[in-house]
Design an enzyme around this catalytic site. Structure first.
Site, PDB file in Angstrom:
ATOM      1  N   ARG A   1      41.503 -37.208-102.716  1.00 23.52           N
ATOM      2  CA  ARG A   1      40.301 -38.040-102.646  1.00 23.52           C
ATOM      3  C   ARG A   1      39.138 -37.266-102.024  1.00 23.52           C
ATOM      4  O   ARG A   1      39.289 -36.657-100.986  1.00 23.52           O
ATOM      5  CB  ARG A   1      40.573 -39.308-101.820  1.00 23.52           C
ATOM      6  CG  ARG A   1      41.540 -40.251-102.493  1.00 23.52           C
ATOM      7  CD  ARG A   1      41.798 -41.462-101.637  1.00 23.52           C
ATOM      8  NE  ARG A   1      42.322 -41.114-100.336  1.00 23.52           N
ATOM      9  CZ  ARG A   1      42.489 -42.001 -99.349  1.00 23.52           C
ATOM     10  NH1 ARG A   1      42.149 -43.258 -99.530  1.00 23.52           N
ATOM     11  NH2 ARG A   1      42.989 -41.634 -98.190  1.00 23.52           N
TER      12      ARG A   1
ATOM     13  N   LYS B   1      42.665 -31.127 -97.970  1.00 22.04           N
ATOM     14  CA  LYS B   1      42.991 -30.225 -96.860  1.00 22.04           C
ATOM     15  C   LYS B   1      44.443 -29.767 -97.007  1.00 22.04           C
ATOM     16  O   LYS B   1      45.162 -30.274 -97.878  1.00 22.04           O
ATOM     17  CB  LYS B   1      42.714 -30.884 -95.514  1.00 22.04           C
ATOM     18  CG  LYS B   1      43.585 -32.064 -95.164  1.00 22.04           C
ATOM     19  CD  LYS B   1      43.204 -32.526 -93.766  1.00 22.04           C
ATOM     20  CE  LYS B   1      44.211 -33.489 -93.229  1.00 22.04           C
ATOM     21  NZ  LYS B   1      43.934 -33.808 -91.839  1.00 22.04           N
TER      22      LYS B   1
ATOM     23  N   ARG C   1      42.711 -43.846 -85.794  1.00 27.62           N
ATOM     24  CA  ARG C   1      42.189 -42.490 -85.561  1.00 27.62           C
ATOM     25  C   ARG C   1      43.244 -41.443 -85.878  1.00 27.62           C
ATOM     26  O   ARG C   1      43.238 -40.347 -85.308  1.00 27.62           O
ATOM     27  CB  ARG C   1      41.743 -42.366 -84.109  1.00 27.62           C
ATOM     28  CG  ARG C   1      40.590 -43.292 -83.804  1.00 27.62           C
ATOM     29  CD  ARG C   1      40.666 -43.800 -82.395  1.00 27.62           C
ATOM     30  NE  ARG C   1      39.822 -43.049 -81.496  1.00 27.62           N
ATOM     31  CZ  ARG C   1      40.027 -42.982 -80.192  1.00 27.62           C
ATOM     32  NH1 ARG C   1      41.056 -43.605 -79.664  1.00 27.62           N
ATOM     33  NH2 ARG C   1      39.208 -42.321 -79.425  1.00 27.62           N
TER      34      ARG C   1
ATOM     35  N   CYS D   1      37.458 -40.006 -94.958  1.00 22.70           N
ATOM     36  CA  CYS D   1      36.994 -40.362 -93.608  1.00 22.70           C
ATOM     37  C   CYS D   1      35.733 -39.597 -93.268  1.00 22.70           C
ATOM     38  O   CYS D   1      34.634 -40.133 -93.287  1.00 22.70           O
ATOM     39  CB  CYS D   1      38.080 -40.051 -92.601  1.00 22.70           C
ATOM     40  SG  CYS D   1      39.691 -40.650 -93.112  1.00 22.70           S
TER      41      CYS D   1
ATOM     42  N   LYS E   1      34.288 -44.828 -83.245  1.00 17.98           N
ATOM     43  CA  LYS E   1      35.021 -44.267 -84.376  1.00 17.98           C
ATOM     44  C   LYS E   1      34.092 -43.461 -85.281  1.00 17.98           C
ATOM     45  O   LYS E   1      34.417 -42.345 -85.707  1.00 17.98           O
ATOM     46  CB  LYS E   1      35.694 -45.401 -85.160  1.00 17.98           C
ATOM     47  CG  LYS E   1      36.235 -45.010 -86.517  1.00 17.98           C
ATOM     48  CD  LYS E   1      37.341 -43.964 -86.414  1.00 17.98           C
ATOM     49  CE  LYS E   1      37.533 -43.238 -87.708  1.00 17.98           C
ATOM     50  NZ  LYS E   1      38.820 -43.371 -88.291  1.00 17.98           N
TER      51      LYS E   1
ATOM     52  N   ASP F   1      49.383 -56.598 -99.831  1.00 18.31           N
ATOM     53  CA  ASP F   1      48.503 -55.721-100.610  1.00 18.31           C
ATOM     54  C   ASP F   1      48.428 -56.255-102.030  1.00 18.31           C
ATOM     55  O   ASP F   1      49.407 -56.805-102.541  1.00 18.31           O
ATOM     56  CB  ASP F   1      49.083 -54.293-100.622  1.00 18.31           C
ATOM     57  CG  ASP F   1      48.040 -53.243-100.936  1.00 18.31           C
ATOM     58  OD1 ASP F   1      47.845 -52.352-100.091  1.00 18.31           O
ATOM     59  OD2 ASP F   1      47.411 -53.306-102.016  1.00 18.31           O
TER      60      ASP F   1
ATOM     61  N   HIS G   1      33.042 -18.162 -75.714  1.00 16.66           N
ATOM     62  CA  HIS G   1      32.204 -18.798 -74.693  1.00 16.66           C
ATOM     63  C   HIS G   1      32.879 -20.112 -74.267  1.00 16.66           C
ATOM     64  O   HIS G   1      33.336 -20.870 -75.121  1.00 16.66           O
ATOM     65  CB  HIS G   1      30.814 -19.071 -75.288  1.00 16.66           C
ATOM     66  CG  HIS G   1      29.824 -19.590 -74.287  1.00 16.66           C
ATOM     67  ND1 HIS G   1      29.915 -20.849 -73.751  1.00 16.66           N
ATOM     68  CD2 HIS G   1      28.743 -18.997 -73.726  1.00 16.66           C
ATOM     69  CE1 HIS G   1      28.921 -21.019 -72.893  1.00 16.66           C
ATOM     70  NE2 HIS G   1      28.187 -19.906 -72.867  1.00 16.66           N
TER      71      HIS G   1
ATOM     72  N   GLY H   1      36.163 -32.934 -97.313  1.00 17.37           N
ATOM     73  CA  GLY H   1      36.722 -33.955 -98.197  1.00 17.37           C
ATOM     74  C   GLY H   1      37.455 -35.035 -97.450  1.00 17.37           C
ATOM     75  O   GLY H   1      37.380 -35.139 -96.226  1.00 17.37           O
TER      76      GLY H   1
HETATM   77  N1  SAJ Z   1      37.274 -29.091 -92.455  1.00 20.20           N
HETATM   78  C1  SAJ Z   1      36.503 -27.949 -92.523  1.00 20.20           C
HETATM   79  N2  SAJ Z   1      36.394 -27.166 -91.413  1.00 20.20           N
HETATM   80  C2  SAJ Z   1      37.045 -27.478 -90.244  1.00 20.20           C
HETATM   81  C3  SAJ Z   1      37.814 -28.641 -90.187  1.00 20.20           C
HETATM   82  C4  SAJ Z   1      37.922 -29.439 -91.302  1.00 20.20           C
HETATM   83  O1  SAJ Z   1      35.891 -27.623 -93.557  1.00 20.20           O
HETATM   84  O2  SAJ Z   1      36.904 -26.707 -89.294  1.00 20.20           O
HETATM   85  C5  SAJ Z   1      37.381 -29.971 -93.633  1.00 20.20           C
HETATM   86  C6  SAJ Z   1      38.797 -30.075 -94.176  1.00 20.20           C
HETATM   87  O3  SAJ Z   1      39.078 -29.008 -95.048  1.00 20.20           O
HETATM   88  C7  SAJ Z   1      38.752 -31.417 -94.871  1.00 20.20           C
HETATM   89  C8  SAJ Z   1      37.761 -32.222 -94.033  1.00 20.20           C
HETATM   90  O4  SAJ Z   1      37.074 -31.288 -93.234  1.00 20.20           O
HETATM   91  O5  SAJ Z   1      38.240 -31.291 -96.185  1.00 20.20           O
HETATM   92  C9  SAJ Z   1      38.350 -33.293 -93.135  1.00 20.20           C
HETATM   93  O6  SAJ Z   1      39.587 -32.886 -92.585  1.00 20.20           O
HETATM   94  P1  SAJ Z   1      40.029 -33.156 -91.084  1.00 20.20           P
HETATM   95  O7  SAJ Z   1      41.385 -32.594 -90.901  1.00 20.20           O
HETATM   96  O8  SAJ Z   1      38.991 -32.692 -90.143  1.00 20.20           O
HETATM   97  O9  SAJ Z   1      40.025 -34.743 -90.918  1.00 20.20           O
HETATM   98  P2  SAJ Z   1      40.596 -35.999 -91.763  1.00 20.20           P
HETATM   99  O10 SAJ Z   1      39.486 -36.502 -92.611  1.00 20.20           O
HETATM  100  O11 SAJ Z   1      41.874 -35.700 -92.435  1.00 20.20           O
HETATM  101  O12 SAJ Z   1      40.884 -37.035 -90.561  1.00 20.20           O
HETATM  102  C10 SAJ Z   1      39.806 -37.435 -89.715  1.00 20.20           C
HETATM  103  C11 SAJ Z   1      40.259 -37.324 -88.249  1.00 20.20           C
HETATM  104  N3  SAJ Z   1      39.091 -37.426 -87.393  1.00 20.20           N
HETATM  105  C12 SAJ Z   1      38.811 -36.494 -86.429  1.00 20.20           C
HETATM  106  O13 SAJ Z   1      39.498 -35.509 -86.264  1.00 20.20           O
HETATM  107  C13 SAJ Z   1      37.613 -36.739 -85.570  1.00 20.20           C
HETATM  108  C14 SAJ Z   1      41.273 -38.412 -87.931  1.00 20.20           C
HETATM  109  O14 SAJ Z   1      41.563 -38.418 -86.529  1.00 20.20           O
HETATM  110  C15 SAJ Z   1      40.742 -39.792 -88.351  1.00 20.20           C
HETATM  111  O15 SAJ Z   1      41.692 -40.817 -88.104  1.00 20.20           O
HETATM  112  C16 SAJ Z   1      40.473 -39.749 -89.842  1.00 20.20           C
HETATM  113  O16 SAJ Z   1      39.458 -38.769 -90.060  1.00 20.20           O
HETATM  114  C17 SAJ Z   1      40.019 -41.135 -90.296  1.00 20.20           C
HETATM  115  O17 SAJ Z   1      40.852 -41.861 -90.857  1.00 20.20           O
HETATM  116  O18 SAJ Z   1      38.874 -41.497 -90.025  1.00 20.20           O
END
Ligand code: SAJ
Length: 422
Positions: free
Chosen positions: A322, A315, A153, A259, A205, A32, A243, A256
């Site tokens: 970020r 979250k 993932r 990803c 992805k 890195d 449902h 946020g």
């Molecule tokens: N969020 C909502 N409502 C929900 C779920 C999430 O508003 O019902 C928001 C969260 O507050 C957060 C954002 O979405 O701000 C993303 O959070 P997340 O927990 O859904 O996902 P990430 O970004 O932490 O991780 C995702 C994951 N992808 C999926 O679940 C399809 C993870 O498996 C991936 O590896 C990661 O992106 C990545 O590195 O791409």
């Protein structure tokens, strides 16, 4: 067989991946350009918050299986690229780190080695960006240099567990590449490993994260419609999700992280057909402003008012700010002349004016629940709001219990709850 593995980029994805390989006895080098990250690694320490990662890194560094370096090492069996793929101002993908990592490999790679891209990338990145650079090695690609995309993932907060148990996609530039790369991951992955092409793997992805983004956008749209039409969106979601084929996700202050909030843009950039995906991004990006406008209307103006934000990370239960929508909310509030106080036990060094739960609301006009950290479970609302100017809580996550809040003599306002006029 134990291999020598170079992981390029020792951040949120690269470091746990490197540590997992090292824990299986492979000799791993984390490369890195960030001297601070490399120095910390060589001391067996980590500079990010992730359950279980600290212990794992400490162990593998002590065992001598993982070292950090700022120079690309020569002659490894495997090179794994796990660098960031951010977006530019215009929402196009910034592929400079992937390009630089690929270029760093060229003079150092040996015949027969394997190159894997883990970073989430726009479709055709392996084919159009990496292969032309790797050709400069003079090796026959797919024969003397094996190449694949195997997207990470893992869910922040559950990284160690998901690295091991999630299924994995390996998209090689030919079958030989796929099969050899599959063998590499078999030493750390217990889930199934699917083999496909590099571009299909890139698309998989992106569609996983896009699926989630579009579904959250639908939930956020429902929240807005509900406020307009006098409906409680949380009741709608709870009952509609009974449902057997419906699963609406949760609305909130926005999406946020590095990803889900970014990856769909890679499809928008590459395809004119990504119209729904584009609109979903705009919907989710509109949520911080929606929240700020609501605070404004609750308080009858923002200038000179004091707002306390509970949770500013992107979250719950992580320290990552970020692309956090609550950070955008904070900036907008400040621009409108409000004073902002914060209570976030995870974002310690990352935000100013960070107080504990029972002093954060002192002198405040509203408390806004932005992120539902576990530390906010079971709070004593009377104690929390005792020195507030104006006793009102605005919950953007349907997290705090209305009855508990109201029992403490505090008004409770919920995002996505319209009042029905009968
Ligand atoms: N969020 C909502 N409502 C929900 C779920 C999430 O508003 O019902 C928001 C969260 O507050 C957060 C954002 O979405 O701000 C993303 O959070 P997340 O927990 O859904 O996902 P990430 O970004 O932490 O991780 C995702 C994951 N992808 C999926 O679940 C399809 C993870 O498996 C991936 O590896 C990661 O992106 C990545 O590195 O791409």
């Amino acid at each position: 067989m134990k291999k020598s593995i170079c992981v390029i980029g020792i951040g949120y994805v690269g470091l746990p991946t490197a540590a997992m390989f090292a824990s299986k006895g492979h000799k791993v080098i984390g490369y890195d350009l960030n001297q601070k990250a490399v120095d910390a690694l060589n001391k067996g320490e980590i500079i990010i918050e992730e359950p279980g990662l600290g212990e794992l890194v400490k162990q593998v560094v002590a065992d001598g299986n993982l070292v950090g370096t700022t120079e690309c090492p020569e002659g490894c069996d495997v090179y794994i690229i796990a660098v960031p793929t951010p977006i530019n101002e215009d929402k196009s993908a910034d592929m400079r780190f992937v390009e630089a990592a690929t270029r760093a490999i060229v003079p150092n790679v040996r015949k027969g080695a394997i190159v894997i891209l883990e970073s989430t990338s726009p479709p055709r990145t392996v084919q159009d960006l990496m292969l032309p650079i790797l050709k400069e090695t003079g090796f026959v690609l797919g024969e003397e240099l094996l190449v694949a995309h195997s997207p990470e993932r893992i869910l922040p907060g559950k990284v160690i567990e998901e690295l091991r148990t999630n299924s994995r996609i390996v998209g090689g530039i030919n079958e030989k590449s796929s099969l050899e790369v599959k063998k590499v991951y078999e030493s750390i992955v217990e889930g199934e490993i699917f083999i496909t092409t590099s571009t299909t793997a890139e698309m998989c992805k992106l569609m996983e994260n896009t699926f989630r983004d579009v579904n959250i956008a639908l939930a956020n749209e429902l929240a807005k419609m509900s406020e307009e039409l006098g409906v409680n969106c949380w009741d709608v979601i709870r009952m509609a999700n009974q449902h057997p084929r419906v699963n609406i996700l949760q609305p909130g202050p926005g999406v946020g992280g590095h990803c889900i909030a970014l990856d769909p843009w890679f499809l928008v950039e590459k395809s004119q057909n990504a119209k729904l995906i584009h609109q979903a991004r705009l919907n989710n990006d509109s949520m911080p402003k929606f929240v700020v406008d609501k605070i404004d209307s609750i308080l009858g103006g923002l200038k000179g008012k004091t707002v306390t934000l509970f949770g500013v990370t992107y979250k719950p239960n992580i320290d990552d700010v970020r692309e956090s929508p609550v950070m955008h909310i904070m900036d907008m509030l400040k621009e409108s002349g409000a004073n902002v106080r914060v209570c976030d036990p995870h974002a310690n060094e990352k935000v100013e004016n960070n107080f504990d739960i029972y002093s954060a609301c002192d002198g405040s006009d509203i408390a806004v629940l932005g992120v539902n950290h576990d530390q906010f479970i079971g709070v004593d609302f009377e104690k929390m709001t005792k020195n507030m100017n104006n006793k009102v809580i605005f919950d953007t996550r349907n997290f705090w219990n209305r009855e508990d809040v109201e029992k403490a003599g505090v008004e409770y306002i919920l995002l996505g709850e319209g009042k029905e006029e009968n």
